[in-house]
Design a protein around this motif. Structure first.
Motif, PDB file in Angstrom:
ATOM      1  N   ILE A  72      13.300   1.718  11.731  1.00  9.04           N
ATOM      2  CA  ILE A  72      12.850   3.082  12.039  1.00  9.04           C
ATOM      3  C   ILE A  72      11.874   2.993  13.210  1.00  9.04           C
ATOM      4  CG2 ILE A  72      11.609   5.095  11.162  1.00  9.04           C
ATOM      5  CD1 ILE A  72      12.451   4.231   8.350  1.00  9.04           C
ATOM      6  N   LYS A  73      11.983   3.942  14.130  1.00  9.42           N
ATOM      7  CA  LYS A  73      11.025   4.018  15.234  1.00  9.42           C
ATOM      8  C   LYS A  73       9.833   4.840  14.783  1.00  9.42           C
ATOM      9  CE  LYS A  73      12.865   3.360  19.758  1.00  9.42           C
ATOM     10  NZ  LYS A  73      13.181   3.894  21.057  1.00  9.42           N
ATOM     11  N   LEU A  74       8.653   4.237  14.894  1.00 14.66           N
ATOM     12  CA  LEU A  74       7.423   4.912  14.511  1.00 14.66           C
ATOM     13  C   LEU A  74       6.412   4.809  15.652  1.00 14.66           C
ATOM     14  CD1 LEU A  74       6.937   3.627  10.854  1.00 14.66           C
ATOM     15  CD2 LEU A  74       7.662   5.896  11.546  1.00 14.66           C
ATOM     16  N   PRO A  75       5.483   5.752  15.714  1.00 11.68           N
ATOM     17  CA  PRO A  75       4.432   5.657  16.733  1.00 11.68           C
ATOM     18  C   PRO A  75       3.608   4.380  16.548  1.00 11.68           C
ATOM     19  CG  PRO A  75       4.404   7.816  15.677  1.00 11.68           C
ATOM     20  CD  PRO A  75       5.374   6.970  14.918  1.00 11.68           C
ATOM     21  N   ARG A  76       3.250   3.755  17.635  1.00 15.72           N
ATOM     22  CA  ARG A  76       2.507   2.488  17.616  1.00 15.72           C
ATOM     23  C   ARG A  76       1.213   2.576  16.791  1.00 15.72           C
ATOM     24  NH1 ARG A  76       2.380  -2.144  20.719  1.00 15.72           N
ATOM     25  NH2 ARG A  76       4.104  -1.397  21.970  1.00 15.72           N
ATOM     26  N   PRO A  77       0.365   3.605  17.005  1.00 13.98           N
ATOM     27  CA  PRO A  77      -0.890   3.657  16.216  1.00 13.98           C
ATOM     28  C   PRO A  77      -0.631   3.803  14.714  1.00 13.98           C
ATOM     29  CG  PRO A  77      -0.997   5.179  18.075  1.00 13.98           C
ATOM     30  CD  PRO A  77       0.400   4.656  18.012  1.00 13.98           C
ATOM     31  N   ARG A  78       0.364   4.594  14.361  1.00 13.04           N
ATOM     32  CA  ARG A  78       0.681   4.777  12.937  1.00 13.04           C
ATOM     33  C   ARG A  78       1.179   3.469  12.332  1.00 13.04           C
ATOM     34  NH1 ARG A  78       5.292   8.603  10.338  1.00 13.04           N
ATOM     35  NH2 ARG A  78       4.786   8.180   8.175  1.00 13.04           N
ATOM     36  N   THR A  79       1.994   2.754  13.073  1.00  7.97           N
ATOM     37  CA  THR A  79       2.515   1.474  12.592  1.00  7.97           C
ATOM     38  C   THR A  79       1.374   0.483  12.370  1.00  7.97           C
ATOM     39  OG1 THR A  79       4.573   1.841  13.792  1.00  7.97           O
ATOM     40  CG2 THR A  79       4.090  -0.413  13.130  1.00  7.97           C
ATOM     41  N   LYS A  80       0.484   0.417  13.348  1.00  5.70           N
ATOM     42  CA  LYS A  80      -0.650  -0.499  13.236  1.00  5.70           C
ATOM     43  C   LYS A  80      -1.518  -0.144  12.033  1.00  5.70           C
ATOM     44  CE  LYS A  80      -4.343  -2.446  16.014  1.00  5.70           C
ATOM     45  NZ  LYS A  80      -5.047  -2.412  17.294  1.00  5.70           N
ATOM     46  N   ASP A  81      -1.744   1.135  11.819  1.00  5.26           N
ATOM     47  CA  ASP A  81      -2.546   1.599  10.685  1.00  5.26           C
ATOM     48  C   ASP A  81      -1.870   1.250   9.356  1.00  5.26           C
ATOM     49  OD1 ASP A  81      -4.801   3.049   9.555  1.00  5.26           O
ATOM     50  OD2 ASP A  81      -3.309   4.610   9.037  1.00  5.26           O
ATOM     51  N   MET A  82      -0.554   1.436   9.282  1.00  8.85           N
ATOM     52  CA  MET A  82       0.192   1.108   8.052  1.00  8.85           C
ATOM     53  C   MET A  82       0.078  -0.380   7.730  1.00  8.85           C
ATOM     54  SD  MET A  82       3.657   3.469   8.314  1.00  8.85           S
ATOM     55  CE  MET A  82       4.614   2.036   8.019  1.00  8.85           C
ATOM     56  N   ILE A  83       0.229  -1.208   8.758  1.00  7.44           N
ATOM     57  CA  ILE A  83       0.166  -2.651   8.538  1.00  7.44           C
ATOM     58  C   ILE A  83      -1.242  -3.064   8.113  1.00  7.44           C
ATOM     59  CG2 ILE A  83       0.386  -4.914   9.636  1.00  7.44           C
ATOM     60  CD1 ILE A  83       2.606  -3.695  11.384  1.00  7.44           C
ATOM     61  N   GLN A  84      -2.256  -2.490   8.722  1.00  7.74           N
ATOM     62  CA  GLN A  84      -3.634  -2.823   8.355  1.00  7.74           C
ATOM     63  C   GLN A  84      -3.949  -2.407   6.918  1.00  7.74           C
ATOM     64  OE1 GLN A  84      -5.701  -0.924  11.599  1.00  7.74           O
ATOM     65  NE2 GLN A  84      -5.906  -2.862  12.720  1.00  7.74           N
ATOM     66  N   ARG A  85      -3.466  -1.233   6.519  1.00  6.17           N
ATOM     67  CA  ARG A  85      -3.681  -0.807   5.123  1.00  6.17           C
ATOM     68  C   ARG A  85      -2.949  -1.737   4.161  1.00  6.17           C
ATOM     69  NH1 ARG A  85      -1.954   5.116   4.853  1.00  6.17           N
ATOM     70  NH2 ARG A  85      -0.875   4.475   6.698  1.00  6.17           N
ATOM     71  N   ASP A  86      -1.743  -2.151   4.552  1.00 10.59           N
ATOM     72  CA  ASP A  86      -0.985  -3.080   3.717  1.00 10.59           C
ATOM     73  C   ASP A  86      -1.729  -4.417   3.612  1.00 10.59           C
ATOM     74  OD1 ASP A  86       1.225  -3.731   2.079  1.00 10.59           O
ATOM     75  OD2 ASP A  86       2.234  -4.725   3.755  1.00 10.59           O
ATOM     76  N   GLN A  87      -2.333  -4.855   4.715  1.00 11.38           N
ATOM     77  CA  GLN A  87      -3.125  -6.087   4.699  1.00 11.38           C
ATOM     78  C   GLN A  87      -4.290  -5.979   3.718  1.00 11.38           C
ATOM     79  OE1 GLN A  87      -1.389  -8.550   5.854  1.00 11.38           O
ATOM     80  NE2 GLN A  87      -2.845  -9.342   7.338  1.00 11.38           N
ATOM     81  N   GLU A  88      -4.990  -4.861   3.759  1.00  6.79           N
ATOM     82  CA  GLU A  88      -6.121  -4.660   2.849  1.00  6.79           C
ATOM     83  C   GLU A  88      -5.658  -4.682   1.393  1.00  6.79           C
ATOM     84  OE1 GLU A  88      -7.820  -0.992   4.147  1.00  6.79           O
ATOM     85  OE2 GLU A  88      -8.553  -1.842   6.027  1.00  6.79           O
ATOM     86  N   HIS A  89      -4.540  -4.021   1.134  1.00 11.05           N
ATOM     87  CA  HIS A  89      -3.993  -3.996  -0.224  1.00 11.05           C
ATOM     88  C   HIS A  89      -3.599  -5.411  -0.672  1.00 11.05           C
ATOM     89  CE1 HIS A  89      -1.817  -2.693  -3.763  1.00 11.05           C
ATOM     90  NE2 HIS A  89      -0.752  -3.355  -3.333  1.00 11.05           N
ATOM     91  N   LEU A  90      -2.960  -6.163   0.210  1.00 11.77           N
ATOM     92  CA  LEU A  90      -2.566  -7.532  -0.118  1.00 11.77           C
ATOM     93  C   LEU A  90      -3.785  -8.406  -0.373  1.00 11.77           C
ATOM     94  CD1 LEU A  90       0.331  -8.056   2.426  1.00 11.77           C
ATOM     95  CD2 LEU A  90       0.541  -7.930  -0.050  1.00 11.77           C
ATOM     96  N   ASP A  91      -4.817  -8.262   0.445  1.00  9.92           N
ATOM     97  CA  ASP A  91      -6.050  -9.029   0.241  1.00  9.92           C
ATOM     98  C   ASP A  91      -6.654  -8.750  -1.133  1.00  9.92           C
ATOM     99  OD1 ASP A  91      -5.894 -10.230   2.736  1.00  9.92           O
ATOM    100  OD2 ASP A  91      -7.217  -8.772   3.699  1.00  9.92           O
ATOM    101  N   GLU A  92      -6.702  -7.466  -1.509  1.00  7.26           N
ATOM    102  CA  GLU A  92      -7.249  -7.090  -2.817  1.00  7.26           C
ATOM    103  C   GLU A  92      -6.402  -7.663  -3.950  1.00  7.26           C
ATOM    104  OE1 GLU A  92      -7.328  -2.844  -2.713  1.00  7.26           O
ATOM    105  OE2 GLU A  92      -8.960  -2.768  -1.245  1.00  7.26           O
ATOM    106  N   GLU A  93      -5.094  -7.568  -3.798  1.00  2.00           N
ATOM    107  CA  GLU A  93      -4.193  -8.060  -4.845  1.00  2.00           C
ATOM    108  C   GLU A  93      -4.305  -9.578  -4.996  1.00  2.00           C
ATOM    109  OE1 GLU A  93      -1.607  -7.335  -7.902  1.00  2.00           O
ATOM    110  OE2 GLU A  93      -2.511  -5.822  -6.608  1.00  2.00           O
ATOM    111  N   ILE A  94      -4.374 -10.285  -3.893  1.00  2.00           N
ATOM    112  CA  ILE A  94      -4.509 -11.746  -3.949  1.00  2.00           C
ATOM    113  C   ILE A  94      -5.836 -12.134  -4.587  1.00  2.00           C
ATOM    114  CG2 ILE A  94      -4.838 -13.806  -2.515  1.00  2.00           C
ATOM    115  CD1 ILE A  94      -2.676 -12.639  -0.623  1.00  2.00           C
ATOM    116  N   GLU A  95      -6.899 -11.446  -4.218  1.00  2.00           N
ATOM    117  CA  GLU A  95      -8.211 -11.744  -4.797  1.00  2.00           C
ATOM    118  C   GLU A  95      -8.217 -11.490  -6.306  1.00  2.00           C
ATOM    119  OE1 GLU A  95     -11.814 -13.334  -4.923  1.00  2.00           O
ATOM    120  OE2 GLU A  95     -10.534 -13.264  -3.147  1.00  2.00           O
ATOM    121  N   LYS A  96      -7.587 -10.384  -6.714  1.00  3.47           N
ATOM    122  CA  LYS A  96      -7.500 -10.068  -8.144  1.00  3.47           C
ATOM    123  C   LYS A  96      -6.728 -11.151  -8.891  1.00  3.47           C
ATOM    124  CE  LYS A  96      -4.675  -7.002 -10.084  1.00  3.47           C
ATOM    125  NZ  LYS A  96      -3.969  -5.753 -10.319  1.00  3.47           N
TER     126      LYS A  96
END
Length: 124
Positions: free
Chosen positions: A70-94
Protein backbone atom coordinates in the motif's frame (compact mmCIF):
# COMPACT_ATOMS: atom_id res chain seq x y z
CA UNK A 1 3.94 -53.22 50.80
CA UNK A 2 7.17 -52.36 48.92
CA UNK A 3 5.18 -52.32 45.67
CA UNK A 4 2.79 -49.68 47.08
CA UNK A 5 5.70 -47.54 48.27
CA UNK A 6 7.39 -47.85 44.89
CA UNK A 7 4.12 -46.92 43.14
CA UNK A 8 3.67 -43.75 45.16
CA UNK A 9 7.34 -42.87 44.61
CA UNK A 10 6.92 -43.37 40.86
CA UNK A 11 3.84 -41.15 40.92
CA UNK A 12 5.76 -38.46 42.80
CA UNK A 13 8.63 -38.61 40.30
CA UNK A 14 6.22 -38.49 37.37
CA UNK A 15 4.41 -35.51 38.86
CA UNK A 16 7.72 -33.74 39.47
CA UNK A 17 8.94 -34.40 35.93
CA UNK A 18 5.72 -33.18 34.36
CA UNK A 19 5.86 -29.99 36.48
CA UNK A 20 9.48 -29.32 35.48
CA UNK A 21 8.71 -30.03 31.83
CA UNK A 22 5.74 -27.64 31.87
CA UNK A 23 7.84 -24.88 33.46
CA UNK A 24 10.65 -25.48 30.98
CA UNK A 25 8.23 -25.31 28.04
CA UNK A 26 6.90 -21.98 29.30
CA UNK A 27 10.45 -20.62 29.56
CA UNK A 28 11.32 -21.81 26.06
CA UNK A 29 8.09 -20.41 24.59
CA UNK A 30 8.75 -16.99 26.15
CA UNK A 31 12.34 -17.00 24.91
CA UNK A 32 11.17 -17.83 21.40
CA UNK A 33 8.57 -15.08 21.53
CA UNK A 34 11.25 -12.59 22.59
CA UNK A 35 13.42 -13.69 19.65
CA UNK A 36 10.49 -13.28 17.24
CA UNK A 37 9.60 -9.82 18.57
CA UNK A 38 13.24 -8.77 18.46
CA UNK A 39 13.44 -9.85 14.83
CA UNK A 40 10.43 -7.70 14.01
CA UNK A 41 11.95 -4.81 15.96
CA UNK A 42 15.13 -5.10 13.88
CA UNK A 43 13.11 -5.11 10.67
CA UNK A 44 11.33 -1.96 11.81
CA UNK A 45 14.66 -0.34 12.60
CA UNK A 46 15.85 -1.18 9.10
CA UNK A 47 12.68 0.31 7.62
CA UNK A 48 13.08 3.54 9.59
CA UNK A 49 16.68 3.81 8.47
CA UNK A 50 15.67 3.21 4.84
CA UNK A 51 13.09 6.00 5.12
CA UNK A 52 15.78 8.35 6.40
CA UNK A 53 18.33 7.42 3.72
CA UNK A 54 16.00 7.41 0.69
CA UNK A 55 17.23 10.24 -1.57
CA UNK A 56 14.01 10.47 -3.58
CA UNK A 57 12.07 11.93 -0.67
CA UNK A 58 8.81 11.21 -2.46
CA UNK A 59 5.60 12.04 -0.62
CA UNK A 60 4.44 8.43 -0.51
CA UNK A 61 6.22 5.16 0.14
CA UNK A 62 5.24 1.55 -0.45
CA UNK A 63 4.49 -0.37 2.74
CA UNK A 64 3.94 -4.12 2.96
CA UNK A 65 0.96 -5.27 5.06
CA UNK A 66 0.81 -9.04 5.07
CA UNK A 67 0.80 -10.02 1.41
CA UNK A 68 -0.10 -6.66 -0.15
CA UNK A 69 1.65 -3.35 -0.71
CA UNK A 70 0.00 0.00 0.00
CA UNK A 71 1.24 3.51 -0.76
CA UNK A 72 1.17 5.66 2.34
CA UNK A 73 2.43 9.16 3.11
CA UNK A 74 6.04 9.11 4.35
CA UNK A 75 5.36 10.89 7.70
CA UNK A 76 2.43 8.59 8.49
CA UNK A 77 4.51 5.52 7.67
CA UNK A 78 7.36 6.70 9.87
CA UNK A 79 4.94 7.40 12.73
CA UNK A 80 3.33 3.94 12.39
CA UNK A 81 6.71 2.22 12.49
CA UNK A 82 7.84 4.24 15.52
CA UNK A 83 4.64 3.40 17.41
CA UNK A 84 5.12 -0.25 16.50
CA UNK A 85 8.69 -0.03 17.82
CA UNK A 86 7.47 1.38 21.13
CA UNK A 87 4.87 -1.37 21.41
CA UNK A 88 7.47 -4.05 20.64
CA UNK A 89 9.87 -2.60 23.21
CA UNK A 90 7.15 -2.70 25.88
CA UNK A 91 6.14 -6.24 24.96
CA UNK A 92 9.73 -7.50 25.02
CA UNK A 93 10.37 -5.84 28.37
CA UNK A 94 7.19 -7.38 29.80
CA UNK A 95 8.19 -10.83 28.56
CA UNK A 96 11.69 -10.49 30.00
CA UNK A 97 10.27 -9.61 33.42
CA UNK A 98 7.90 -12.59 33.28
CA UNK A 99 10.73 -14.81 32.12
CA UNK A 100 12.79 -14.02 35.22
CA UNK A 101 9.98 -15.28 37.45
CA UNK A 102 9.44 -18.40 35.36
CA UNK A 103 13.15 -19.24 35.36
CA UNK A 104 13.23 -18.78 39.13
CA UNK A 105 10.29 -21.16 39.57
CA UNK A 106 11.98 -23.69 37.29
CA UNK A 107 15.23 -23.49 39.24
CA UNK A 108 13.34 -23.82 42.54
CA UNK A 109 11.56 -26.92 41.25
CA UNK A 110 14.88 -28.42 40.18
CA UNK A 111 16.46 -27.55 43.54
CA UNK A 112 13.58 -29.18 45.40
CA UNK A 113 14.28 -32.40 43.56
CA UNK A 114 18.00 -32.26 44.34
CA UNK A 115 17.36 -31.83 48.05
CA UNK A 116 14.71 -34.55 48.02
CA UNK A 117 16.90 -36.97 46.07
CA UNK A 118 19.87 -36.43 48.37
CA UNK A 119 17.99 -38.28 51.11
CA UNK A 120 17.40 -41.85 49.98
CA UNK A 121 13.76 -42.83 50.24
CA UNK A 122 13.91 -46.48 49.31
CA UNK A 123 16.83 -48.86 49.01
CA UNK A 124 16.36 -51.88 46.81
Amino acid sequence: MAQVALGSEAERVLLYLSEVEELAEEVLADKQQIVDLDLKRNQNREALRALQRDPSQSDKVMVCFGNMFIKLPRPRTKDMIQRDQEHLDEEIEKLRKQLKGKVSRLLEAQECDRTASSTPLLHL
